[in-house]
Design a protein around this motif. Structure first.
Motif, PDB file in Angstrom:
ATOM      1  N   GLY A  97       2.434  -8.158  -8.752  1.00  0.00           N
ATOM      2  CA  GLY A  97       1.657  -7.348  -9.551  1.00  0.00           C
ATOM      3  C   GLY A  97       2.557  -8.428 -10.794  1.00  0.00           C
ATOM      4  O   GLY A  97       2.700  -7.897 -12.266  1.00  0.00           O
ATOM      5  N   CYS A  98       3.230 -10.150 -10.777  1.00  0.00           N
ATOM      6  CA  CYS A  98       3.132 -10.723 -11.520  1.00  0.00           C
ATOM      7  C   CYS A  98       2.241 -12.122 -11.596  1.00  0.00           C
ATOM      8  O   CYS A  98       2.611 -12.867 -12.691  1.00  0.00           O
ATOM      9  CB  CYS A  98       4.562 -11.706 -11.465  1.00  0.00           C
ATOM     10  SG  CYS A  98       5.327 -12.024 -13.531  1.00  0.00           S
ATOM     11  N   GLY A  99       1.309 -12.559 -11.022  1.00  0.00           N
ATOM     12  CA  GLY A  99       0.198 -12.983 -10.953  1.00  0.00           C
ATOM     13  C   GLY A  99       0.830 -14.535 -10.265  1.00  0.00           C
ATOM     14  O   GLY A  99       0.210 -15.004 -10.571  1.00  0.00           O
ATOM     15  N   HIS A 100       2.141 -14.563  -9.744  1.00  0.00           N
ATOM     16  CA  HIS A 100       2.246 -15.585  -8.786  1.00  0.00           C
ATOM     17  C   HIS A 100       1.616 -16.348  -8.070  1.00  0.00           C
ATOM     18  O   HIS A 100       1.764 -17.201  -7.731  1.00  0.00           O
ATOM     19  CB  HIS A 100       3.150 -15.508  -7.975  1.00  0.00           C
ATOM     20  CG  HIS A 100       4.297 -14.837  -9.488  1.00  0.00           C
ATOM     21  ND1 HIS A 100       5.872 -14.616  -8.677  1.00  0.00           N
ATOM     22  CD2 HIS A 100       4.370 -14.780 -10.979  1.00  0.00           C
ATOM     23  CE1 HIS A 100       6.707 -14.386 -10.050  1.00  0.00           C
ATOM     24  NE2 HIS A 100       6.161 -14.076 -10.964  1.00  0.00           N
ATOM     25  N   ASP A 101       0.696 -15.207  -7.579  1.00  0.00           N
ATOM     26  CA  ASP A 101      -0.708 -15.541  -6.551  1.00  0.00           C
ATOM     27  C   ASP A 101      -2.365 -16.376  -7.065  1.00  0.00           C
ATOM     28  O   ASP A 101      -2.395 -17.781  -6.883  1.00  0.00           O
ATOM     29  CB  ASP A 101      -0.958 -14.535  -5.702  1.00  0.00           C
ATOM     30  CG  ASP A 101      -1.896 -13.419  -7.244  1.00  0.00           C
ATOM     31  OD1 ASP A 101      -1.433 -13.719  -8.236  1.00  0.00           O
ATOM     32  OD2 ASP A 101      -2.315 -12.268  -6.945  1.00  0.00           O
ATOM     33  N   ALA A 131      10.879 -17.263  -4.498  1.00  0.00           N
ATOM     34  CA  ALA A 131      11.898 -16.267  -5.151  1.00  0.00           C
ATOM     35  C   ALA A 131      12.345 -15.714  -6.674  1.00  0.00           C
ATOM     36  O   ALA A 131      13.405 -16.046  -7.042  1.00  0.00           O
ATOM     37  CB  ALA A 131      13.235 -16.163  -4.400  1.00  0.00           C
ATOM     38  N   GLU A 132      11.426 -16.421  -7.671  1.00  0.00           N
ATOM     39  CA  GLU A 132      11.687 -15.937  -8.772  1.00  0.00           C
ATOM     40  C   GLU A 132      12.099 -14.379  -9.473  1.00  0.00           C
ATOM     41  O   GLU A 132      12.936 -14.462 -10.486  1.00  0.00           O
ATOM     42  CB  GLU A 132       9.998 -16.574  -9.734  1.00  0.00           C
ATOM     43  CG  GLU A 132      10.558 -16.853 -11.215  1.00  0.00           C
ATOM     44  CD  GLU A 132      10.516 -15.203 -12.063  1.00  0.00           C
ATOM     45  OE1 GLU A 132      11.064 -15.359 -12.827  1.00  0.00           O
ATOM     46  OE2 GLU A 132       9.803 -13.952 -12.000  1.00  0.00           O
ATOM     47  N   GLU A 133      11.671 -14.074  -8.440  1.00  0.00           N
ATOM     48  CA  GLU A 133      11.624 -12.174  -9.155  1.00  0.00           C
ATOM     49  C   GLU A 133      13.839 -11.984  -8.966  1.00  0.00           C
ATOM     50  O   GLU A 133      13.318 -10.825  -8.396  1.00  0.00           O
ATOM     51  CB  GLU A 133      10.544 -10.799  -8.311  1.00  0.00           C
ATOM     52  CG  GLU A 133       9.534 -11.810  -8.888  1.00  0.00           C
ATOM     53  CD  GLU A 133       9.140 -11.081 -10.075  1.00  0.00           C
ATOM     54  OE1 GLU A 133       9.566 -10.638 -11.413  1.00  0.00           O
ATOM     55  OE2 GLU A 133       7.938 -11.359 -10.837  1.00  0.00           O
ATOM     56  N   GLY A 134      14.283 -12.473  -9.887  1.00  0.00           N
ATOM     57  CA  GLY A 134      15.539 -11.250 -10.014  1.00  0.00           C
ATOM     58  C   GLY A 134      16.844 -12.363  -8.965  1.00  0.00           C
ATOM     59  O   GLY A 134      17.104 -12.678  -9.215  1.00  0.00           O
ATOM     60  N   LEU A 353       2.576  -6.860 -17.095  1.00  0.00           N
ATOM     61  CA  LEU A 353       3.157  -7.423 -15.407  1.00  0.00           C
ATOM     62  C   LEU A 353       4.113  -6.289 -15.125  1.00  0.00           C
ATOM     63  O   LEU A 353       4.300  -5.549 -15.732  1.00  0.00           O
ATOM     64  CB  LEU A 353       4.038  -8.504 -16.219  1.00  0.00           C
ATOM     65  CG  LEU A 353       3.338  -9.453 -16.549  1.00  0.00           C
ATOM     66  CD1 LEU A 353       4.042 -11.097 -16.982  1.00  0.00           C
ATOM     67  CD2 LEU A 353       2.030 -10.729 -15.588  1.00  0.00           C
ATOM     68  N   HIS A 354       4.000  -6.570 -13.780  1.00  0.00           N
ATOM     69  CA  HIS A 354       4.663  -5.318 -12.874  1.00  0.00           C
ATOM     70  C   HIS A 354       4.259  -4.524 -13.405  1.00  0.00           C
ATOM     71  O   HIS A 354       5.191  -3.046 -13.077  1.00  0.00           O
ATOM     72  CB  HIS A 354       6.332  -5.442 -13.728  1.00  0.00           C
ATOM     73  CG  HIS A 354       7.259  -6.775 -13.290  1.00  0.00           C
ATOM     74  ND1 HIS A 354       7.860  -7.137 -13.349  1.00  0.00           N
ATOM     75  CD2 HIS A 354       6.360  -8.229 -12.723  1.00  0.00           C
ATOM     76  CE1 HIS A 354       8.712  -7.886 -12.411  1.00  0.00           C
ATOM     77  NE2 HIS A 354       8.232  -8.270 -13.185  1.00  0.00           N
ATOM     78  N   ASN A 355       2.932  -3.720 -13.273  1.00  0.00           N
ATOM     79  CA  ASN A 355       2.660  -2.784 -13.502  1.00  0.00           C
ATOM     80  C   ASN A 355       1.923  -2.481 -12.154  1.00  0.00           C
ATOM     81  O   ASN A 355       0.926  -3.511 -11.658  1.00  0.00           O
ATOM     82  CB  ASN A 355       1.631  -2.502 -14.655  1.00  0.00           C
ATOM     83  CG  ASN A 355       0.787  -1.609 -14.453  1.00  0.00           C
ATOM     84  OD1 ASN A 355       0.042  -0.978 -14.290  1.00  0.00           O
ATOM     85  ND2 ASN A 355       1.201  -0.241 -15.669  1.00  0.00           N
TER      86      ASN A 355
HETATM   87 ZN    ZN Z   1       7.647 -10.946 -12.260  1.00  0.00          ZN
END
Ligand code: ZN
Ligand code: ZN
Length: 382
Positions: A97-101, A131-134, A353-355
């Motif tokens: 959900g953040c486009g890291h793909d 692990a960017e998300e937090g 993002l994150h939706n």
């Molecule tokens: Zn994100």
């Protein structure tokens, strides 16, 4: 001349495969394995297991002494996907959900283009971080010796940005993303009968006063020109109408863009809590956790990036930073560089993002690849 045409379709398929098989922070085992396979297939020197599942692939060309790092993040989010895409997540409660793909596919694409025809002299490090998300995967890679093992005079990262039109690239010198802090305060008395207040410190009244004071920090203790937010989001204590509780817990978050402002907010919070101890005869503890620092672009690196971006797309000076945070900030504390937004918006109201309806826009993949390639050839000029 199109040096990317034959690579795009396989990269889009690769991106959608990663999308269909998302993995949360530090569990990007399949993702990292697939990336490493592709990097080896084009002849790069591949180092795995850095800071968990992180990868660095090295491409050297010529005898130039300059060095550069380009970074993509690999992790997905704990969100249920609702895009109805044919390549939707196959993992319940987990999706990209953040486009890291998309970030992974664009950096891999740049590696493919440059492995075929470097057009530079020096050493280029492709950094795939977990692990960017937090969870601070960037910090884990740094603590695992990222920059000692792989010299990077500069570092750049791209993030897709739904709020910008597709094909626009934006960045700015200085702060581009906020610092995220969280705090937990406990005020302790001893607990006692509510009808005998002279015998028992009132932790509820102390907490009420402290919440009022904390909310004055942004308005009174930092300059009006400095952006910051302090929100008290949790308060808990007491369970009966006739008992003064032994303790009250207060929690919340602080967002800021300047380390000086961030220091001042924490300093004032500590002073106010000490004052509450004296005036209400309570004891206190504070856990103040700066989990992501502000993402601060080096002015020269951001300026160069805008010049380079203008050669591949429409480049824009971002007018203000975003209040969300990003752990590339840790890399920018170690090395000068810049964080860039790659517009990927479709239509009038693209999902943010994150939706649950968000998906990376494959139409911007070529622009992202060309930007990485151009940044590398610019910094590592012959
Ligand atoms: Zn994100
Ligand atoms: Zn992200």
């Amino acid at each position: 001349m199109n040096d990317i045409a034959d690579l795009l379709q396989p990269l889009i398929a690769f991106r959608r495969d990663i999308h269909a098989h998302p993995e949360l922070g530090f569990a990007e085992h399949r993702t990292a394995q697939r990336i490493a396979e592709q990097l080896r297939a084009i002849g790069l020197e591949v180092h795995e297991g850095i800071g968990g599942t992180g990868i660095v692939a090295v491409l050297r060309s010529g005898d130039g002494k300059r060095t550069l790092g380009l970074r993509a993040d690999m992790d997905a989010l704990p969100i249920e996907e609702h895009t109805n895409a044919a390549w939707s997540s196959t993992v319940p409660g987990c999706f990209h959900g953040c486009g890291h793909d998309g970030h992974v596919a664009m950096l891999l694409g740049a590696a493919q283009v440059l492995a075929r025809d470097p057009g530079f002299s020096g050493t280029l490090n492709f950094i795939f971080q977990p692990a960017e998300e937090g969870l601070g995967g960037a910090r884990h890679m740094i603590e695992d010796g990222l920059f000692e093992r792989f010299d990077c005079e500069r570092v750049y990262a791209l993030h897709n940005w739904p709020g910008l039109p597709a094909g626009t690239i934006a960045t700015r010198p200085g702060a581009i993303m906020g610092a995220a802090d969280k705090f937990k305060i406990v005020l302790e008395g001893k607990g006692g009968h509510a009808a005998l207040p002279q015998d028992t410190p009132d932790t509820i009244l102390a907490a009420a006063s402290l919440v009022q004071q904390l909310n004055s920090i942004i308005g009174r203790d930092i300059p009006p020109s400095a952006n910051a937010v302090l929100s008290v989001t949790e308060i808990a204590g007491g369970h009966a109408h006739n008992v003064l509780p032994a303790s009250v817990r207060i929690g919340g978050t602080v967002r800021s863009f300047d380390p000086v402002v961030q220091d001042r907010i924490e300093e004032r919070m500590r002073q106010m809590i000490k004052g509450i101890e004296t005036s209400f005869e309570v004891r206190s503890s504070l856990e103040y956790d700066r989990y992501y620092p502000a993402t601060i672009n080096d002015a020269d690196a951001a300026g160069d990036a805008l010049d380079v971006a203008a050669t591949v797309a429409s480049a824009q000076l971002a007018p203000e930073p975003a209040p969300t945070s990003e752990d590339f900030s840790f890399m920018l504390q170690e090395r000068p560089g810049a964080y860039l937004w790659l517009g990927q918006g479709r239509g009038d109201n693209p999902p943010p993002l994150h939706n649950p309806h968000y998906d990376f826009n494959d139409d911007v993949m070529e622009t992202g690849i060309r930007l990485h390639v151009a940044l590398a050839r610019h910094w590592l000029q012959d």
